[in-house]
Write a protein that holds these residues in place. Structure first.
Motif, PDB file in Angstrom:
ATOM      1  N   CYS A 167     -12.872 -56.536 -67.760  1.00 59.24           N
ATOM      2  CA  CYS A 167     -11.840 -57.333 -67.105  1.00 59.24           C
ATOM      3  C   CYS A 167     -11.152 -58.208 -68.158  1.00 59.24           C
ATOM      4  O   CYS A 167     -11.805 -58.759 -69.041  1.00 59.24           O
ATOM      5  CB  CYS A 167     -12.483 -58.198 -66.025  1.00 59.24           C
ATOM      6  SG  CYS A 167     -11.343 -59.368 -65.261  1.00 59.24           S
ATOM      7  N   SER A 169     -10.041 -61.007 -67.795  1.00 58.78           N
ATOM      8  CA  SER A 169     -10.212 -62.438 -67.561  1.00 58.78           C
ATOM      9  C   SER A 169     -11.672 -62.880 -67.426  1.00 58.78           C
ATOM     10  O   SER A 169     -11.950 -64.075 -67.385  1.00 58.78           O
ATOM     11  CB  SER A 169      -9.426 -62.787 -66.310  1.00 58.78           C
ATOM     12  OG  SER A 169      -9.759 -64.017 -65.817  1.00 58.78           O
ATOM     13  N   CYS A 170     -12.604 -61.932 -67.328  1.00 62.82           N
ATOM     14  CA  CYS A 170     -14.009 -62.338 -67.206  1.00 62.82           C
ATOM     15  C   CYS A 170     -14.914 -61.295 -67.872  1.00 62.82           C
ATOM     16  O   CYS A 170     -14.442 -60.408 -68.564  1.00 62.82           O
ATOM     17  CB  CYS A 170     -14.384 -62.579 -65.737  1.00 62.82           C
ATOM     18  SG  CYS A 170     -14.601 -61.081 -64.771  1.00 62.82           S
ATOM     19  N   CYS A 186     -11.357 -56.970 -62.965  1.00 63.42           N
ATOM     20  CA  CYS A 186     -12.544 -56.608 -62.193  1.00 63.42           C
ATOM     21  C   CYS A 186     -12.148 -56.399 -60.747  1.00 63.42           C
ATOM     22  O   CYS A 186     -12.584 -55.450 -60.106  1.00 63.42           O
ATOM     23  CB  CYS A 186     -13.606 -57.693 -62.319  1.00 63.42           C
ATOM     24  SG  CYS A 186     -13.064 -59.332 -61.810  1.00 63.42           S
ATOM     25  N   CYS A 191     -10.184 -61.928 -60.106  1.00 59.61           N
ATOM     26  CA  CYS A 191      -9.414 -62.357 -61.283  1.00 59.61           C
ATOM     27  C   CYS A 191      -7.925 -62.045 -61.183  1.00 59.61           C
ATOM     28  O   CYS A 191      -7.104 -62.799 -61.684  1.00 59.61           O
ATOM     29  CB  CYS A 191      -9.975 -61.719 -62.545  1.00 59.61           C
ATOM     30  SG  CYS A 191     -11.533 -62.459 -63.054  1.00 59.61           S
TER      31      CYS A 191
HETATM   32 ZN   LIG Z   1     -12.659 -60.501 -63.800  1.00 58.39          ZN
END
Ligand SMILES: [Zn+2]
Length: 214
Positions: A167, A169-170, A186, A191
């Motif tokens: 992902c 962002s994570c 994800c 996100c």
């Molecule tokens: Zn994510």
């Protein structure tokens, strides 16, 4: 193992299922939540819940076997080994995502486990089709290695590596099954929307105030 519909059941019993591959879902049992990195498999009871949530354990008979491990030292030792393995697999997946290949040491570990815990299968005819069925006989905790190592081998050798992705962002990893192969997050709920809202607010701020050079 069953496929989980992406939008409907992202969380099952407190576990995330957005990866399209159970072996990557296993990797995602240590997400970063509001309080930081969170171990979702802290004990054998949690492993039992994950096995049921992931669909690896379904029948009442097998559920009873897994339940009987709750106070077993063998199960606790297996979980400790599994968590360590999960982190080595994470390093490997990160390498693949960065365009590199697995280390020889990790392949040697997988090869040794493949020999030790083979996953037998047999062929059946159903409606004129030949179907391959794995014969996964779960009695003791270490029997779980067979499907886990088989799935690892599938991920490393049979899966289009450019579609194994993290992902943006994570820390969650997934296998992109989208038609265009352009999945970035994800999950839209976790996100995707967060980033879209942030981008929207940035644009809104930029249109209100004079932009600083940079
Ligand atoms: Zn994510």
């Amino acid at each position: 193992m069953h496929a989980v519909s992406q939008e409907m059941n992202e969380w099952i019993d407190g576990f995330l299922f957005v990866a399209n591959k159970p072996i990557l879902d296993l990797l995602n049992t240590k997400p970063v939540l509001a309080d930081g990195p969170t171990e979702l498999l802290p004990d054998v009871r949690a492993l039992e819940r994950w096995l049921i949530a992931s669909g690896m354990v379904t029948s009442p008979k097998i559920r009873a076997i897994v339940r009987s491990w709750r106070h077993s030292t063998e199960a606790a030792a297996f979980l400790k080994h599994l968590i360590a393995y999960r982190e080595r697999l994470r390093e490997t997946v990160l390498r693949i995502e960065n365009g590199s290949s697995p280390t020889d040491a990790f392949l040697a570990e997988v090869n040794s486990l493949l020999l030790q815990y083979p996953l037998p299968s047999s062929l059946h005819k159903r409606d004129g089709m030949v179907i391959r069925e794995t014969l996964f006989d779960l009695r003791k905790p270490t029997d779980l290695w067979a499907p886990i190592i088989d799935a690892t081998a599938d991920l490393l050798a049979e899966t289009e590596s450019s579609r194994i992705r993290k992902c943006e962002s994570c820390v969650v990893h997934f296998f992109d099954t989208s038609k265009k192969g352009s999945r970035r997050w994800c999950s839209m709920n976790i996100c995707g929307n967060k980033l879209k809202v942030a981008a929207y607010q940035r644009r809104k701020r930029a249109s209100r105030a004079p932009a600083f050079g940079g």
